[in-house]
Scaffold this motif. Structure first.
Motif, PDB file in Angstrom:
ATOM      1  N   GLU A   1       0.835  -1.202   0.000  1.00  5.10           N
ATOM      2  CA  GLU A   1       0.000   0.000   0.000  1.00  5.10           C
ATOM      3  C   GLU A   1       0.872   1.255   0.000  1.00  5.10           C
ATOM      4  OE1 GLU A   1      -4.035  -1.506   2.346  1.00  5.10           O
ATOM      5  OE2 GLU A   1      -2.243  -0.946   3.497  1.00  5.10           O
ATOM      6  N   ARG A   2       1.913   1.261   0.825  1.00  2.34           N
ATOM      7  CA  ARG A   2       2.802   2.421   0.871  1.00  2.34           C
ATOM      8  C   ARG A   2       3.501   2.633  -0.469  1.00  2.34           C
ATOM      9  NH1 ARG A   2       3.907   0.246   6.058  1.00  2.34           N
ATOM     10  NH2 ARG A   2       5.862  -0.667   5.294  1.00  2.34           N
ATOM     11  N   ALA A   3       3.907   1.531  -1.098  1.00  4.55           N
ATOM     12  CA  ALA A   3       4.593   1.644  -2.394  1.00  4.55           C
ATOM     13  C   ALA A   3       3.638   2.153  -3.473  1.00  4.55           C
ATOM     14  CB  ALA A   3       5.157   0.280  -2.799  1.00  4.55           C
TER      15      ALA A   3
ATOM     16  N   ALA B   1       2.469  23.875   4.414  1.00  6.39           N
ATOM     17  CA  ALA B   1       3.168  24.095   3.143  1.00  6.39           C
ATOM     18  C   ALA B   1       4.479  23.328   3.098  1.00  6.39           C
ATOM     19  CB  ALA B   1       3.410  25.588   2.931  1.00  6.39           C
ATOM     20  N   GLU B   2       5.178  23.270   4.216  1.00 10.22           N
ATOM     21  CA  GLU B   2       6.455  22.547   4.232  1.00 10.22           C
ATOM     22  C   GLU B   2       6.252  21.037   4.143  1.00 10.22           C
ATOM     23  OE1 GLU B   2       8.719  24.013   7.556  1.00 10.22           O
ATOM     24  OE2 GLU B   2       9.377  25.802   6.451  1.00 10.22           O
ATOM     25  N   LYS B   3       5.117  20.545   4.612  1.00  8.04           N
ATOM     26  CA  LYS B   3       4.822  19.124   4.407  1.00  8.04           C
ATOM     27  C   LYS B   3       4.621  18.835   2.928  1.00  8.04           C
ATOM     28  CE  LYS B   3       2.785  18.251   8.967  1.00  8.04           C
ATOM     29  NZ  LYS B   3       1.583  17.888   9.745  1.00  8.04           N
ATOM     30  N   VAL B   4       3.940  19.736   2.243  1.00  5.96           N
ATOM     31  CA  VAL B   4       3.757  19.570   0.800  1.00  5.96           C
ATOM     32  C   VAL B   4       5.097  19.660   0.082  1.00  5.96           C
ATOM     33  CG1 VAL B   4       2.687  20.583  -1.265  1.00  5.96           C
ATOM     34  CG2 VAL B   4       1.382  20.428   0.874  1.00  5.96           C
ATOM     35  N   LEU B   5       5.905  20.642   0.459  1.00  8.94           N
ATOM     36  CA  LEU B   5       7.221  20.818  -0.155  1.00  8.94           C
ATOM     37  C   LEU B   5       8.102  19.599   0.091  1.00  8.94           C
ATOM     38  CD1 LEU B   5       9.365  22.597  -1.553  1.00  8.94           C
ATOM     39  CD2 LEU B   5       9.854  23.613   0.695  1.00  8.94           C
ATOM     40  N   ALA B   6       8.124  19.115   1.321  1.00  9.11           N
ATOM     41  CA  ALA B   6       8.971  17.964   1.666  1.00  9.11           C
ATOM     42  C   ALA B   6       8.512  16.701   0.951  1.00  9.11           C
ATOM     43  CB  ALA B   6       8.957  17.753   3.176  1.00  9.11           C
ATOM     44  N   THR B   7       7.210  16.544   0.786  1.00 12.95           N
ATOM     45  CA  THR B   7       6.693  15.374   0.071  1.00 12.95           C
ATOM     46  C   THR B   7       7.139  15.410  -1.385  1.00 12.95           C
ATOM     47  OG1 THR B   7       4.765  15.237   1.527  1.00 12.95           O
ATOM     48  CG2 THR B   7       4.610  14.123  -0.594  1.00 12.95           C
ATOM     49  N   GLY B   8       7.061  16.589  -1.999  1.00 12.84           N
ATOM     50  CA  GLY B   8       7.528  16.717  -3.376  1.00 12.84           C
ATOM     51  C   GLY B   8       8.990  16.373  -3.526  1.00 12.84           C
ATOM     52  N   ARG B   9       9.803  16.810  -2.587  1.00 22.63           N
ATOM     53  CA  ARG B   9      11.238  16.493  -2.624  1.00 22.63           C
ATOM     54  C   ARG B   9      11.468  15.009  -2.415  1.00 22.63           C
ATOM     55  NH1 ARG B   9      13.565  21.478   1.171  1.00 22.63           N
ATOM     56  NH2 ARG B   9      13.382  23.136  -0.418  1.00 22.63           N
ATOM     57  N   ARG B  10      10.691  14.411  -1.528  1.00 29.46           N
ATOM     58  CA  ARG B  10      10.889  12.995  -1.197  1.00 29.46           C
ATOM     59  C   ARG B  10      10.578  12.083  -2.381  1.00 29.46           C
ATOM     60  NH1 ARG B  10       8.191  10.223   4.232  1.00 29.46           N
ATOM     61  NH2 ARG B  10       9.641   8.459   4.398  1.00 29.46           N
ATOM     62  N   TYR B  11       9.548  12.460  -3.158  1.00 34.10           N
ATOM     63  CA  TYR B  11       9.112  11.586  -4.245  1.00 34.10           C
ATOM     64  C   TYR B  11       9.439  12.130  -5.625  1.00 34.10           C
ATOM     65  CZ  TYR B  11       6.763   9.255  -0.428  1.00 34.10           C
ATOM     66  OH  TYR B  11       6.512   8.599   0.739  1.00 34.10           O
TER      67      TYR B  11
ATOM     68  N   GLY C   1       1.030   4.112  -2.993  1.00 36.91           N
ATOM     69  CA  GLY C   1       0.828   5.535  -2.758  1.00 36.91           C
ATOM     70  C   GLY C   1       2.037   6.360  -3.161  1.00 36.91           C
ATOM     71  N   ALA C   2       3.242   5.838  -2.871  1.00 33.60           N
ATOM     72  CA  ALA C   2       4.465   6.547  -3.248  1.00 33.60           C
ATOM     73  C   ALA C   2       4.571   6.687  -4.760  1.00 33.60           C
ATOM     74  CB  ALA C   2       5.684   5.801  -2.690  1.00 33.60           C
ATOM     75  N   GLU C   3       4.170   5.663  -5.485  1.00 30.71           N
ATOM     76  CA  GLU C   3       4.234   5.712  -6.945  1.00 30.71           C
ATOM     77  C   GLU C   3       3.255   6.764  -7.486  1.00 30.71           C
ATOM     78  OE1 GLU C   3       5.556   5.145 -10.671  1.00 30.71           O
ATOM     79  OE2 GLU C   3       6.448   4.432  -8.795  1.00 30.71           O
ATOM     80  N   ALA C   4       2.080   6.869  -6.876  1.00 36.61           N
ATOM     81  CA  ALA C   4       1.118   7.890  -7.302  1.00 36.61           C
ATOM     82  C   ALA C   4       1.687   9.288  -7.076  1.00 36.61           C
ATOM     83  CB  ALA C   4      -0.200   7.721  -6.551  1.00 36.61           C
ATOM     84  N   LEU C   5       2.410   9.464  -5.976  1.00 31.71           N
ATOM     85  CA  LEU C   5       3.044  10.755  -5.704  1.00 31.71           C
ATOM     86  C   LEU C   5       4.161  11.031  -6.706  1.00 31.71           C
ATOM     87  CD1 LEU C   5       3.088  10.480  -1.816  1.00 31.71           C
ATOM     88  CD2 LEU C   5       1.884  12.246  -3.116  1.00 31.71           C
TER      89      LEU C   5
ATOM     90  N   ASP D   1      -0.276  11.155   2.960  1.00 27.56           N
ATOM     91  CA  ASP D   1       0.123   9.892   3.575  1.00 27.56           C
ATOM     92  C   ASP D   1       0.165   8.792   2.514  1.00 27.56           C
ATOM     93  OD1 ASP D   1       0.373   7.564   5.015  1.00 27.56           O
ATOM     94  OD2 ASP D   1      -1.231   8.003   6.433  1.00 27.56           O
ATOM     95  N   PRO D   2       1.349   8.307   2.137  1.00 28.75           N
ATOM     96  CA  PRO D   2       1.423   7.328   1.044  1.00 28.75           C
ATOM     97  C   PRO D   2       0.658   6.038   1.320  1.00 28.75           C
ATOM     98  CG  PRO D   2       3.548   7.558   2.150  1.00 28.75           C
ATOM     99  CD  PRO D   2       2.676   8.666   2.658  1.00 28.75           C
ATOM    100  N   GLY D   3       0.647   5.578   2.580  1.00 28.90           N
ATOM    101  CA  GLY D   3      -0.108   4.365   2.889  1.00 28.90           C
ATOM    102  C   GLY D   3      -1.599   4.552   2.687  1.00 28.90           C
ATOM    103  N   PHE D   4      -2.116   5.674   3.154  1.00 29.44           N
ATOM    104  CA  PHE D   4      -3.534   6.001   2.999  1.00 29.44           C
ATOM    105  C   PHE D   4      -3.892   6.140   1.527  1.00 29.44           C
ATOM    106  CE2 PHE D   4      -6.914   9.479   3.777  1.00 29.44           C
ATOM    107  CZ  PHE D   4      -7.922   8.553   3.964  1.00 29.44           C
ATOM    108  N   ILE D   5      -3.023   6.804   0.783  1.00 27.65           N
ATOM    109  CA  ILE D   5      -3.249   6.972  -0.659  1.00 27.65           C
ATOM    110  C   ILE D   5      -3.263   5.608  -1.348  1.00 27.65           C
ATOM    111  CG2 ILE D   5      -2.269   7.905  -2.796  1.00 27.65           C
ATOM    112  CD1 ILE D   5      -1.081  10.182  -1.018  1.00 27.65           C
ATOM    113  N   GLY D   6      -2.313   4.758  -0.968  1.00 25.89           N
ATOM    114  CA  GLY D   6      -2.227   3.433  -1.588  1.00 25.89           C
ATOM    115  C   GLY D   6      -3.443   2.578  -1.320  1.00 25.89           C
ATOM    116  N   ARG D   7      -3.948   2.601  -0.084  1.00 28.18           N
ATOM    117  CA  ARG D   7      -5.140   1.811   0.230  1.00 28.18           C
ATOM    118  C   ARG D   7      -6.356   2.352  -0.514  1.00 28.18           C
ATOM    119  NH1 ARG D   7      -6.200   0.416   6.371  1.00 28.18           N
ATOM    120  NH2 ARG D   7      -4.282  -0.732   5.915  1.00 28.18           N
TER     121      ARG D   7
END
Length: 459
Positions: free
Chosen positions: A78-80, A128-138, A82-86, A244-250
């Motif tokens: 599920e996490r993977a 905003a920094e959560k959004v920014l950090a998520t973009g950098r992470r993925y 969601g991460a792929e969707a991001l 949340d990648p897990g939530f997105i994946g589920r």
């Protein structure tokens, strides 16, 4: 404009609202134009019907039962997913920020309130920094939509501009305003005025997100960008896992149209709406409407039977939002609330101070009234300590003090899991340093030993 339009004057008289044009001769030309625009935009027949319904007792669903809940312990798959969707840019964040911090003692957008446990970072910065950090992470910039209200729109835009959008690119951010509804007298149904020639208008509730998304063109722009899912959250909760990648994946795996996180209610009378299943559809019953015997009913485990409290964290498919805005949004019910407000009386030409008793009916739509329109849906239980610490009151429950304590407790636990003792000192982890315990441990792995001897911000 020397006189009001005859058709408008006749329509106002038909609906008993002719007082709205009192004082016309004393208004400036600009004020007259604005007043006519406000009045012509109103559906006076609908307003009369809404006011009549305001005194009616809201009906519960004829049959409902506890909502099926899945735990927020997500699988690696599920996490993977969601991460792929991001990574593909298929997810956008939607921040609802139309409220002012009046209960916090400041008439400014609530998102400007300093909420960081040590840093005092404003809520807007944290999100905003959560959004920014998520973009950098993925590796893909995440679109951030911010719904404002007429009262918060201009100061919110200025605040973001003054802070360089907290690191986000300007093209990542879309501001759009929710609509408004007039307030009326609960006894007569007459329109209330804020000032001479100016209707008393209030934001039409977070349910107004749906029509505002469509009317502003923001939803159409998401489709053009290839966005398939929208993560919805409210500005006052600094703990929310925005993407949340897990939530997105589920959500994706279940082909869900509307997925909601829930938190276990702490007590039968806790003031949160409760998710229920009514005729196979997801619905929310407001806390004051759930009959006390049901609110107090418990499972053999001791848990409340109706315990799925709503922290207002949702994930919607864009296809669902398109369908709802085409068909259901206009029919989402307005809910009435009695309020005591100061206003201007055009009949006397005098300002009326705030009375002790309610003197106004305000109308709002709520986002959860869209949930029953979803054919496929999920309820996912998240831990309150990890994701729900709203700032609503100046003191006591759901206050800056409780939110600060929750942030410190969460980040202390992250550090403990990384093998670091805080020795009782307060800590705060910036989203730009780590979005979760796993990322924090990765950042600290192999680094010099960390010894915390004072309040510390990891950034």
């Amino acid at each position: 404009m020397t006189s009001p339009p005859a058709e408008l004057a006749a329509r106002l008289q038909t609906h008993g609202q002719e007082h709205a044009l009192l004082g016309w001769d004393s208004l400036t030309s600009e004020a007259r134009t604005t007043l006519v625009q406000q009045l012509e935009a109103l559906d006076l027949a609908e307003l009369a019907t809404l006011r009549e319904r305001a005194n009616a007792t809201e009906a519960l669903p004829t049959q409902f039962e506890p909502v099926p809940i899945t735990p927020a312990t997500f699988t690696a798959e599920e996490r993977a997913r969601g991460a792929e969707a991001l990574r593909r840019g298929e997810v956008a964040a939607l921040l609802v920020a139309g409220g002012q911090g009046s209960r916090l003692g400041a008439l400014q957008p609530k998102g400007m309130f300093p909420a960081g446990a040590i840093s005092g970072a404003p809520l807007f910065q944290i999100h905003a920094e959560k959004v920014l950090a998520t973009g950098r992470r993925y590796g893909h910039a995440v679109p951030l939509l911010i719904m404002t209200s007429p009262a918060t729109d201009a100061p919110t835009r200025v605040f973001f501009a003054e802070n360089n959008n907290f690191g986000l690119a300007p093209e990542q951010i879309t501001f759009f305003q929710q609509g408004t509804m007039p307030a009326v007298c609960p006894r007569t149904g007459k329109l209330l005025f804020e000032a001479p020639g100016k209707l008393f208008l209030s934001p039409n509730g977070h349910g107004g997100t749906l029509t505002a998304l469509a009317d502003s063109g923001a939803l159409r722009a998401l489709v053009a960008r290839g966005v398939k899912h929208v993560s919805y959250f409210q500005v006052d909760n600094p703990l929310v896992k925005v993407l949340d990648p897990g939530f997105i994946g589920r959500h994706i795996a279940a082909n869900s149209e509307a997925s909601s996180k829930v938190v276990g209610k702490t007590a039968p009378g806790e003031k949160v709406g409760v998710l229920v299943s009514a005729n196979g559809r997801c619905s929310i019953i407001e806390y004051m409407l759930l009959p006390r015997p049901l609110a107090e009913e418990r499972e053999p485990t001791g848990e409340l039977r109706f315990r799925a409290g709503s922290p207002a964290i949702h994930l919607f498919s864009v296809a669902f939002l398109e369908r709802v805005t085409r068909t259901a949004a206009g029919s989402l019910p307005y809910r009435a609330a009695l309020k005591a407000v100061a206003h201007f009386d055009p009949q006397t030409g005098q300002s009326v101070p705030t009375p002790k008793e309610p003197n106004a009916v305000k109308f709002e739509r709520f986002i959860f009234d869209a949930l029953p329109h979803a054919d496929r849906w999920l309820a996912v239980e998240t831990l309150r300590a990890e994701e729900f610490a709203p700032i609503k009151n100046a003191s006591g429950a759901d206050s800056p003090e409780t939110a600060r304590a929750a942030q410190i407790a969460l980040h202390t636990d992250w550090l403990r899991r990384a093998g670091i003792d805080t020795h009782g000192h307060a800590v705060e982890v910036s989203p730009l340093f780590a979005l979760d315990a796993e990322q924090l441990a990765e950042k600290l792995r192999g680094s010099e030993p960390v010894k915390i001897v004072e309040p510390t911000v990891f950034k």
